[in-house]
Design an enzyme around this catalytic site. Sequence first.
Site, PDB file in Angstrom:
ATOM      1  N   ARG A 193     -88.253  54.733   0.106  1.00  0.00           N
ATOM      2  CA  ARG A 193     -86.945  54.150  -0.248  1.00  0.00           C
ATOM      3  C   ARG A 193     -85.974  54.152   0.946  1.00  0.00           C
ATOM      4  NH1 ARG A 193     -86.041  57.053  -6.226  1.00  0.00           N
ATOM      5  NH2 ARG A 193     -88.043  56.416  -7.078  1.00  0.00           N
ATOM      6  N   ASP A 250     -78.017  56.694  -3.769  1.00  0.00           N
ATOM      7  CA  ASP A 250     -78.463  55.698  -4.736  1.00  0.00           C
ATOM      8  C   ASP A 250     -77.302  54.794  -5.160  1.00  0.00           C
ATOM      9  OD1 ASP A 250     -80.862  56.957  -4.407  1.00  0.00           O
ATOM     10  OD2 ASP A 250     -81.155  57.474  -6.516  1.00  0.00           O
ATOM     11  N   ASP A 305     -77.830  63.039  -7.552  1.00  0.00           N
ATOM     12  CA  ASP A 305     -78.084  62.554  -6.199  1.00  0.00           C
ATOM     13  C   ASP A 305     -77.064  63.180  -5.244  1.00  0.00           C
ATOM     14  OD1 ASP A 305     -80.052  60.724  -7.157  1.00  0.00           O
ATOM     15  OD2 ASP A 305     -78.438  59.353  -7.749  1.00  0.00           O
ATOM     16  N   ASP A 348     -83.463  64.634  -6.048  1.00  0.00           N
ATOM     17  CA  ASP A 348     -83.516  63.220  -6.409  1.00  0.00           C
ATOM     18  C   ASP A 348     -83.125  62.376  -5.194  1.00  0.00           C
ATOM     19  OD1 ASP A 348     -83.834  60.911  -7.853  1.00  0.00           O
ATOM     20  OD2 ASP A 348     -82.475  61.443  -9.466  1.00  0.00           O
TER      21      ASP A 348
END
Length: 322
Positions: A221, A169, A136, A165
């Site tokens: 997201r 996160d 990430d 990705d």
Amino acid sequence: MQWFLSFFSFAVAFQVVFAAPAGLERRASATDAADVGFATLNGGTTGGVGGTTTTVSTLAALTAAVKGTSKKIVIVSGKHPLRTITGNAVVSVGSNTSVLGKKGSSLVGVGLRVKDASNVIVRNIRVSKVLASTGDAIAVQKSSRVWLDHLDLSSDRDHDKDFYDGLLDITHGSTGVTVSWSKLHDHFKASLVGHSDNNKAEDTKITVTYANNHFVNLNSRLPSFRFGRGHIFNNLFQNSNDGINTRLGAQLLVENNVFARTKKPIFSTDGGFAVARGNDLGGATNTAPNGSFTSAPYSYTLSSVAQVKSAVAAGAGQTLSF
Ligand SMILES: *[C@@H]1O[C@H](CO)[C@@H](O)[C@H](O)[C@H]1NC(C)=O
Ligand SMILES: *[C@@H]1O[C@H](CO)[C@@H](O)[C@H](O)[C@H]1NC(C)=O
């Protein structure tokens, strides 16, 4: 002299008020502590304050400088004239560390991971185009007291959604995380909170605040939030598909955000909750079930949705100078 001095102090005072409207470049201090959200709890987040200061311009120097748990401030300068550190790597940041980007500095293909760490500050860092096979752009795992502020995170949408990705996160039971004044843009999967559908035991304790961030040209997201608690206020969401997805028992408090051209501003695919108030949904609808997280456990100042539009568009991202 007297006249000159009073004129001078008048000019200085004037400058404080008018020369730095929210959004243009702002002076920041390398010793600032987290000032908003969950990262202010449990003693607060001070990063490397009181430790050594190192300035780095290469991937090797950055990797070495941010390791370990001793207090340290690491300034990412990058090489002149481009100020870019390019590579294909994820750099692990240890506890008690501040990683601060100089204005104009940039990590390309290089992400940062805060794992098994506590008391970490990452500010004014620009990260782009970290490949999925590498990781990430920013990952926070099994960590506590983390302040992510004034980041600029992006890739592009020229490839399929799994070429890169996540941009940001936060997983594996991380607590006391604040994401503020950051710009997440031009990417498919923006920000995942909670590792997987069957990671309830670890992820229920997650606590994250998102305040004053700018989400623009993203697919999904923004964030997607499993389990845990999230306070999402004064963010600006533009030109995106999915907005906030509250999932699997997550309890979110969603206040005074502005959504423009975002198809599903607040929704739940599977069993999450949101107490939503004061938001400008841009004509779309909140379809998430009402929840029980009605009051954040710290004090904070809510801006009006009218203020959010201009202040966040101009102020989020790598707008600080140290
Ligand atoms: C750094 O953080 C750890 C917790 O991760 C703590 O135990 C340690 O005492 C800290 N070290 C310094 C030098 O502050
Ligand atoms: C959601 O639930 C909270 C807590 O029970 C309550 O205070 C609030 O009025 C509810 N909001 C809506 C829109 O029903």
